[in-house]
Scaffold this active site. Structure first.
Site, PDB file in Angstrom:
ATOM      1  N   GLY A 197      30.651  41.167  45.917  1.00 12.43           N
ATOM      2  CA  GLY A 197      31.218  41.282  44.660  1.00 12.43           C
ATOM      3  C   GLY A 197      32.433  40.382  44.248  1.00 12.43           C
ATOM      4  CG  ASP A 198      36.544  38.480  44.768  1.00  9.27           C
ATOM      5  OD1 ASP A 198      36.119  37.743  44.274  1.00  9.27           O
ATOM      6  OD2 ASP A 198      37.543  38.912  45.126  1.00  9.27           O
ATOM      7  CG  LEU A 199      30.319  35.670  48.819  1.00  5.22           C
ATOM      8  CD1 LEU A 199      30.876  36.345  50.008  1.00  5.22           C
ATOM      9  CD2 LEU A 199      28.837  36.017  48.961  1.00  5.22           C
ATOM     10  CG  ASN A 252      37.339  37.006  49.267  1.00  6.67           C
ATOM     11  OD1 ASN A 252      38.441  37.080  49.799  1.00  6.67           O
ATOM     12  ND2 ASN A 252      37.175  37.529  48.298  1.00  6.67           N
TER      13      ASN A 252
END
Ligand code: ADP
Length: 286
Positions: A194-196, A200
């Site tokens: 979701g926040d790649l 991250n």
């Protein structure tokens, strides 16, 4: 530099004795440190201004990714807590020793395997955060409804309300959204990080990819892959590895800017900037 109230809390609740701490930089939102303790080296992050459930939701996301049982490494969560009693909110987890390099092909292959963890609906039974912004995960049967209602429209509204985008953007978005069913290939809801973006993930000392800082939900698998293109940091091997497990539908590159309207809007809402013309040019392209 770790707030005294937090050290005391960890000592009282977990019997944790912090012998040494070393600040870790790189986070955009929270403070963080590597701590040497009676339970070995651990990673502690904290924030006094975080919403009450902020770290609980990050812990929940990490556990969900861990439960997928793929070869991707996810740090074990030890404990999380809300702010209170002069203490910041915090998340305590396994410390990952970073290596010099890693196996990007395996990373891509394993991400694809993680995406094979499916659900019946897009979304998630809990809401969470992306960066420090709330992320609503109300569930939908249809990807386009989810993407429009839970991802794009709330972020456009936030940007317009705070004067970061002109309200004319809504019309341009409506024009594009009418075409989305010809643009997005169909897919079952996949477990996503979701926040790649490149900040991250880490490669550990064994060269294995470790995912951190997720904003988990079940979504179109291309959403995670498009995200990787947002700020770079993923090699060609990564995409080859991904496609060795599940080849992408033709036209993925052209769809990337549409998926990435979401991280672009999130970035705008978090950090500001002048993006109106960039948005309009993406919206008009389709
Ligand atoms: P933020 O939530 O503020 O963006 P991050 O979770 O991204 O903070 O962490 C900041 C930095 O700490 C990352 O860039 C990464 O290098 C490092 N980091 C994050 N988690 C761990 C961990 N479990 N072990 C070791 N280093 C970590």
């Amino acid at each position: 530099m770790i707030p005294a109230e937090l050290s005391t809390h960890l000592s009282e609740t977990l019997n944790l004795d912090i012998k040494k701490s070393q600040s870790v930089s790189g986070g955009s939102i929270n403070r963080a440190a590597k701590i040497s303790t009676n339970r070995g080296d651990l990673f502690l992050k904290w924030n006094s201004n975080a919403p009450d459930d902020f770290f609980e939701k990050e812990a929940d996301g990490l556990k969900r990714l861990g439960s997928a049982g793929t070869a991707l490494r996810i740090p074990n969560v030890i404990s999380s807590g809300k702010p209170g009693n002069d203490r910041p909110g915090y998340l305590l987890m396994e410390f990952v020793e970073e290596g010099r390099s890693g196996d990007s092909y395996e990373f891509g292959r394993n991400l694809s395997k993680m995406h094979q963890t499916k659900a019946n609906q897009f979304g998630l039974e809990v809401d969470n955060y992306i960066g420090s912004l709330p992320q609503s995960n109300r569930r939908y049967d249809d990807w386009i409804d989810f993407f429009t209602e839970e991802r794009i429209k709330p972020q456009i509204k936030m940007a317009v309300d705070s004067g970061k985008l002109n309200s004319g953007i809504f019309q341009n978005w409506e024009r594009l959204s009418a075409k989305l069913n010809e643009i997005f290939p169909s897919a079952k809801p996949s477990l996503l990080h979701g926040d790649l973006w490149g900040g991250n993930y880490l490669f550990n000392s064994d060269g294995k990819a470790v995912l951190i800082d997720p904003a988990v939900y079940y979504g179109h698998p291309e959403m995670d892959l498009a995200f990787t293109k947002m700020f770079g940091g993923f090699s060609g091997d990564f995409y080859e590895g991904y496609e060795s497990e599940s080849p992408l539908a033709p036209g993925f590159s052209e769809r990337v800017p549409i998926y990435n309207l979401y991280p672009l809007l999130v970035h705008l809402n978090l950090f500001g900037g002048h993006y109106t013309s960039q948005f309009n040019s993406i919206l008009r392209k389709f």
